[in-house]
Design a protein around this motif. Structure first.
Motif, PDB file in Angstrom:
ATOM      1  N   UNK A 128       0.804  -1.225   0.000  1.00  0.00           N
ATOM      2  CA  UNK A 128       0.000   0.000   0.000  1.00  0.00           C
ATOM      3  C   UNK A 128       0.831   1.267   0.000  1.00  0.00           C
ATOM      4  N   UNK A 129       2.135   1.182   0.299  1.00  0.00           N
ATOM      5  CA  UNK A 129       2.936   2.408   0.388  1.00  0.00           C
ATOM      6  C   UNK A 129       4.405   2.099   0.139  1.00  0.00           C
ATOM      7  N   UNK A 130       5.129   3.149  -0.265  1.00  0.00           N
ATOM      8  CA  UNK A 130       6.568   3.049  -0.462  1.00  0.00           C
ATOM      9  C   UNK A 130       7.227   4.300   0.099  1.00  0.00           C
ATOM     10  N   UNK A 131       8.519   4.183   0.396  1.00  0.00           N
ATOM     11  CA  UNK A 131       9.250   5.310   0.972  1.00  0.00           C
ATOM     12  C   UNK A 131      10.726   5.172   0.646  1.00  0.00           C
ATOM     13  N   UNK A 132      11.400   6.300   0.566  1.00  0.00           N
ATOM     14  CA  UNK A 132      12.859   6.284   0.500  1.00  0.00           C
ATOM     15  C   UNK A 132      13.377   5.747   1.832  1.00  0.00           C
ATOM     16  N   UNK A 133      14.377   4.905   1.777  1.00  0.00           N
ATOM     17  CA  UNK A 133      14.992   4.405   3.012  1.00  0.00           C
ATOM     18  C   UNK A 133      16.503   4.344   2.836  1.00  0.00           C
ATOM     19  N   UNK A 134      17.202   4.423   3.954  1.00  0.00           N
ATOM     20  CA  UNK A 134      18.654   4.305   3.948  1.00  0.00           C
ATOM     21  C   UNK A 134      19.053   3.325   5.037  1.00  0.00           C
ATOM     22  N   UNK A 174       8.294   3.304 -13.728  1.00  0.00           N
ATOM     23  CA  UNK A 174       9.310   2.810 -14.648  1.00  0.00           C
ATOM     24  C   UNK A 174      10.639   2.814 -13.898  1.00  0.00           C
ATOM     25  N   UNK A 175      10.913   1.714 -13.208  1.00  0.00           N
ATOM     26  CA  UNK A 175      12.099   1.662 -12.359  1.00  0.00           C
ATOM     27  C   UNK A 175      13.384   1.759 -13.165  1.00  0.00           C
ATOM     28  N   UNK A 176      13.344   1.431 -14.453  1.00  0.00           N
ATOM     29  CA  UNK A 176      14.562   1.502 -15.267  1.00  0.00           C
ATOM     30  C   UNK A 176      15.018   2.935 -15.476  1.00  0.00           C
ATOM     31  N   UNK A 177      14.121   3.895 -15.306  1.00  0.00           N
ATOM     32  CA  UNK A 177      14.509   5.300 -15.456  1.00  0.00           C
ATOM     33  C   UNK A 177      14.513   6.046 -14.125  1.00  0.00           C
ATOM     34  N   UNK A 178      14.271   5.330 -13.030  1.00  0.00           N
ATOM     35  CA  UNK A 178      14.235   5.980 -11.720  1.00  0.00           C
ATOM     36  C   UNK A 178      15.622   6.504 -11.344  1.00  0.00           C
ATOM     37  N   UNK A 179      15.667   7.778 -10.966  1.00  0.00           N
ATOM     38  CA  UNK A 179      16.927   8.426 -10.594  1.00  0.00           C
ATOM     39  C   UNK A 179      17.056   8.504  -9.083  1.00  0.00           C
ATOM     40  N   UNK A 180      18.262   8.239  -8.600  1.00  0.00           N
ATOM     41  CA  UNK A 180      18.576   8.297  -7.168  1.00  0.00           C
ATOM     42  C   UNK A 180      19.846   9.113  -6.980  1.00  0.00           C
ATOM     43  N   UNK A 181      19.810  10.047  -6.023  1.00  0.00           N
ATOM     44  CA  UNK A 181      20.997  10.849  -5.710  1.00  0.00           C
ATOM     45  C   UNK A 181      21.325  10.717  -4.231  1.00  0.00           C
ATOM     46  N   UNK A 182      22.586  10.393  -3.932  1.00  0.00           N
ATOM     47  CA  UNK A 182      23.044  10.192  -2.560  1.00  0.00           C
ATOM     48  C   UNK A 182      24.182  11.153  -2.264  1.00  0.00           C
ATOM     49  N   UNK A 183      24.027  11.933  -1.201  1.00  0.00           N
ATOM     50  CA  UNK A 183      25.079  12.851  -0.750  1.00  0.00           C
ATOM     51  C   UNK A 183      25.527  12.452   0.645  1.00  0.00           C
ATOM     52  N   UNK A 184      26.834  12.267   0.806  1.00  0.00           N
ATOM     53  CA  UNK A 184      27.404  11.901   2.098  1.00  0.00           C
ATOM     54  C   UNK A 184      28.448  12.930   2.476  1.00  0.00           C
ATOM     55  N   UNK A 185      28.185  13.660   3.546  1.00  0.00           N
ATOM     56  CA  UNK A 185      29.122  14.689   3.980  1.00  0.00           C
ATOM     57  C   UNK A 185      29.423  15.671   2.871  1.00  0.00           C
ATOM     58  N   UNK A 186      30.699  15.984   2.693  1.00  0.00           N
ATOM     59  CA  UNK A 186      31.112  16.949   1.671  1.00  0.00           C
ATOM     60  C   UNK A 186      31.533  16.288   0.358  1.00  0.00           C
ATOM     61  N   UNK A 187      31.342  14.972   0.264  1.00  0.00           N
ATOM     62  CA  UNK A 187      31.737  14.263  -0.960  1.00  0.00           C
ATOM     63  C   UNK A 187      30.809  14.619  -2.109  1.00  0.00           C
ATOM     64  N   UNK A 243      22.080  12.706   2.724  1.00  0.00           N
ATOM     65  CA  UNK A 243      20.812  13.029   2.071  1.00  0.00           C
ATOM     66  C   UNK A 243      20.634  12.110   0.879  1.00  0.00           C
ATOM     67  N   UNK A 244      19.469  11.488   0.791  1.00  0.00           N
ATOM     68  CA  UNK A 244      19.161  10.598  -0.330  1.00  0.00           C
ATOM     69  C   UNK A 244      17.829  11.022  -0.922  1.00  0.00           C
ATOM     70  N   UNK A 245      17.782  11.153  -2.246  1.00  0.00           N
ATOM     71  CA  UNK A 245      16.553  11.555  -2.930  1.00  0.00           C
ATOM     72  C   UNK A 245      16.288  10.636  -4.114  1.00  0.00           C
ATOM     73  N   UNK A 251      12.600  12.126  -0.393  1.00  0.00           N
ATOM     74  CA  UNK A 251      13.980  12.307   0.048  1.00  0.00           C
ATOM     75  C   UNK A 251      14.023  12.157   1.559  1.00  0.00           C
ATOM     76  N   UNK A 252      15.206  11.910   2.073  1.00  0.00           N
ATOM     77  CA  UNK A 252      15.374  11.856   3.526  1.00  0.00           C
ATOM     78  C   UNK A 252      16.758  12.338   3.907  1.00  0.00           C
ATOM     79  N   UNK A 253      16.883  12.712   5.187  1.00  0.00           N
ATOM     80  CA  UNK A 253      18.156  13.114   5.761  1.00  0.00           C
ATOM     81  C   UNK A 253      18.419  12.288   7.010  1.00  0.00           C
ATOM     82  N   UNK A 254      19.710  12.031   7.247  1.00  0.00           N
ATOM     83  CA  UNK A 254      20.091  11.341   8.482  1.00  0.00           C
ATOM     84  C   UNK A 254      21.497  11.781   8.872  1.00  0.00           C
ATOM     85  N   UNK A 255      21.794  11.557  10.150  1.00  0.00           N
ATOM     86  CA  UNK A 255      23.119  11.822  10.688  1.00  0.00           C
ATOM     87  C   UNK A 255      23.667  10.522  11.219  1.00  0.00           C
TER      88      UNK A 255
END
Length: 256
Positions: A128-134, A174-187, A243-245, A251-255
């Motif tokens: 019934x639902x989906x969410x970004x997870x890390x 269309x998961x084949x075109x799904x874009x994901x961006x992951x940012x870790x610290x200053x990288x 940060x992952x979107x 999107x979500x944020x974590x420390x």
């Protein structure tokens, strides 16, 4: 369980209690198959009282390298499962890594008979639902790269913690075109498109649900599974902001 698998479970549980790591060498011949590794998972959870207040584990990880791989599964300790924005600075990690994923939530209970009859085409109708997870992956083994797969599986498939973003209604994508961006610290951000190892996060549902119901148990509505990394494992350090979107999903944020 055998005396040796019982001893392994006790060693892993104690490693979690004391925040220490184990040398895998004495345990290399302990496990002969995945069933024994899952028995160790259950024994560790019972020893640490992870699910004493629950009729069944409510959050899981599941996945594999491809549709042709043997998928593996692990129930996740509730204390480490947190809604984003999540702060994990109170937890102890050894060599943490980041996996950017999509979590799925069951909208109805699933009986053993239902799980046995599921195929990959109709299983998504249960969600019934989906969410970004890390997932923060972390291991109780000192040298993870040299640790055999069954010992990793026994150690909750090297789980550390899980952050879950805002839930939204599940819809075909269309998961084949799904874009994901992951940012870790200053990288520099890590950008991936269409890189889920099974091509569709929902593909694993029949395999996962048959694992959960293999002893005759019904899976409760609301049970959550995080479904495998789009980015492999990205290294991180304590104090990193992550940060992952996923475009169109959230999107979500974590420390860490």
């Amino acid at each position: 369980m055998t005396p040796s698998t019982t001893a392994l479970a006790e060693a892993l549980a104690n490693a979690r209690r004391t925040h220490q790591t184990l040398d895998a060498t004495p345990w290399l011949a302990t496990l002969e198959n995945a069933d024994q590794a899952y028995q160790v998972q259950d024994a560790v959870a019972a020893s640490l009282g992870w699910f004493a207040d629950e009729s069944a584990p409510r959050t899981w990880k599941s996945g594999g390298a491809s549709r042709n791989a043997v998928l593996t599964h692990a129930p996740l300790p509730p204390a480490g499962v947190r809604a984003a924005p999540a702060d994990f600075s109170d937890l102890v990690f050894h060599v943490p890594g980041i996996e950017s994923e999509i979590a799925l939530r069951l909208g109805r209970e699933v009986t053993p008979a239902m799980a046995a009859a599921l195929d990959h085409a109709d299983a998504a109708a249960l969600v019934d639902a989906m969410a970004v997870s890390v997932e923060i992956v972390d291991s109780r083994w000192q040298d993870l790269a040299a640790t055999p797969a069954l010992l990793r599986l026994a150690d909750s498939q090297v789980h550390g913690a899980l952050a879950i973003g805002e839930w939204k209604p599940y819809a075909a994508i269309d998961w084949t075109s799904q874009r994901c961006e992951t940012r870790i610290g200053s990288a520099e951000p890590v950008v991936r498109q269409g890189t889920h190892p099974m091509g569709d996060p929902a593909w694993l549902l029949p395999v996962w649900l048959r694992h959960l119901t293999r002893h005759g148990r019904t899976v409760p509505a609301g049970t959550v599974v995080t479904t495998g990394s789009w980015v492999g494992i990205l290294p991180c350090r304590r104090g990193d902001q992550v940060t992952v979107a996923f475009d169109g999903i959230g999107a979500l944020r974590l420390s860490v």
